[in-house]
Design an enzyme around this catalytic site. Structure first.
Site, PDB file in Angstrom:
ATOM      1  N   TYR A  31      -7.687   5.149  10.124  1.00 51.73           N
ATOM      2  CA  TYR A  31      -8.633   4.169   9.560  1.00 51.73           C
ATOM      3  C   TYR A  31      -8.723   4.453   8.069  1.00 51.73           C
ATOM      4  CZ  TYR A  31     -13.039   2.020   8.201  1.00 51.73           C
ATOM      5  OH  TYR A  31     -13.990   1.286   7.548  1.00 51.73           O
TER       6      TYR A  31
ATOM      7  N   GLU B 268     -11.409  -2.997   4.749  1.00 51.93           N
ATOM      8  CA  GLU B 268     -11.164  -2.154   5.919  1.00 51.93           C
ATOM      9  C   GLU B 268      -9.736  -2.341   6.384  1.00 51.93           C
ATOM     10  OE1 GLU B 268     -14.230  -3.017   8.904  1.00 51.93           O
ATOM     11  OE2 GLU B 268     -14.705  -0.877   8.755  1.00 51.93           O
TER      12      GLU B 268
END
Ligand code: GDP
Ligand code: MN
Length: 391
Positions: free
Chosen positions: A109, A197
């Protein structure tokens, strides 16, 4: 403002951030051509909506042949996609991204957001890629590595190293990652993003990093200097009443409750919502008619609030500072002549000429207008009016 994954990836590509090849299509007929142009061993068909969690909801599918591509596109295009971010009503899929499939060695991530506490942009990385990052943050917060980046200094080697160590990268991987992270910082600051993101950021078998997913939000106050991003706006993804409100300079956010709120000033609007909750009610919206509310904006406000069929009573809570309360009282009466308001209207007008305003409303003898003495009194009255109608 939010954009789609394929648009965020276009921006990434402009900054040299590696992405898989892909083409956005709106029609089933274009599916085969798109896949043929992209080439490769397999394809990923991805619903383009402004919400994450598409994979679990059936909005991300794999295809190994052109026939399969066509089949998967037909399944996704036009579907009503429900994910944990869309709410139970879901979103209609009007655009699909056909992307070249990537073989994944490991998922990470990587994200950036403005941290209001440190007053700095923060870059975050985690080895728990591909999962819901909110769950990682609440259950195992130690698995998220964060670096604050002073905008005056910019992204530095030590930032990249701290993230890379936390991600357990090898020396070579660290070098590639540093380049990726520093370009990501450039995208974030150049484009006045408020959030980026990449979940997952993947490491391929050749030890390359690729942004397999991309989410970008922008600071609305800076949009005026990014005409390229303004063009990416997709009104299909936005609440129609919110778009209409914006046209009239009203700031409106739809919520799920049944007490409509019409307030001037964002701070007062927030406290109005709080006090409605405190009295056991549920606001149907946030609506700031602005510091210089007029009869027209009040009328438009009613119209927008009443489009929401859940609304059972409206709380008009206006503080007369720049505007005079008597003008607002007349505005309310004028507005209710133009637009039929059948539900109870609790009105609290305080500030300049508030006594005059109360008299105007009393003299009007309009049945459904209920005068409130103060904020607390108004909240009590509107909550009981809203629940009374429900009974
Ligand atoms: P989201 O569910 O909305 O977050 O959509 P993503 O773009 O993150 O896709 C969901 C998941 O599908 C990812 O976490 C990956 O595990 C998988 N996925 C997406 N694209 C590819 C790909 O090209 N190759 C492989 N092997 N998996 C992929
Ligand atoms: Mn994702």
């Amino acid at each position: 403002m939010n954009i789609h994954e394929y648009q965020a990836k276009q921006i990434f590509a402009d900054y040299g951030l590696p992405i898989q090849n892909g083409i956005m299509i709106r029609k089933l007929e274009d599916a085969r051509d798109a896949a043929r142009k992209i080439g490769g061993d397999f394809w990923v068909i991805k619903a383009q909506i402004h919400a994450g969690g598409r994979g679990k909801g059936g909005g991300v599918k794999f295809a190994k042949t052109l026939d399969e591509v066509e089949k998967k596109v037909s399944e996704i295009l036009g579907m009503n996609l429900v994910t944990h971010q869309t709410g139970p009503s879901g979103k209609l899929v009007k655009r699909v991204y056909v992307a070249g499939g990537v073989d994944i060695k490991k998922e990470y991530y990587l994200g950036m957001v403005l941290d209001r506490t440190s007053e700095m942009p923060v870059m975050m990385a985690s080895t728990e890629g591909g999962m819901e990052i909110e769950k990682v943050a609440s259950r195992t917060p130690e698995k998220i590595i964060k670096v604050e980046i002073d905008p005056l200094i910019g992204f530095q080697g030590f930032h990249a190293r701290k993230l890379a160590f936390g991600m357990g990268l090898s020396k070579d991987q660290m070098r590639t990652f540093s380049k990726f992270a520093s370009s990501l910082y450039r995208v974030y600051s150049d484009k006045d993003a408020s959030l980026i993101e990449i979940n997952p950021l993947v490491l391929t078998n050749n030890d390359e990093f690729i942004a397999l997913d991309a989410k970008m939000n922008f600071d609305d106050n800076a949009l005026f200097r990014h005409s390229d991003i303004q063009k990416m706006r997709d009104l299909d993804e936005e609440e129609p009443t919110e778009i209409e409100a914006k046209k009239y300079g009203l700031s409106y956010v739809k919520l799920d409750g049944n007490v409509g709120c019409m307030v001037n000033g964002a701070g007062l609007a927030m406290s109005t919502m709080d006090i409605i909750k405190h009295e056991g009610g549920d606001p149907a919206n946030f609506l700031d008619v602005g510091g210089t509310a007029s009869a027209e904006t009040v009328a438009k406000g009613f119209e927008i609030i009443l489009k929401d069929k859940n609304v059972k009573a409206i709380f008009v809570n206006i503080f007369g500072g720049i505007v005079r309360c008597d003008r607002i009282a007349n505005g309310i009466l004028e507005a209710t002549k133009k637009i039929e308001v059948k539900i109870p209207l609790v009105v609290r007008l305080d500030g300049t000429n508030s006594k005059k305003a109360a008299k105007i409303l009393q003299n009007a003898k309009t049945e459904n207008i209920i005068n409130a003495d103060d904020l607390a009194d108004g909240a009590k009255k509107v909550v009981s009016a809203a629940t009374g109608v429900l009974k």
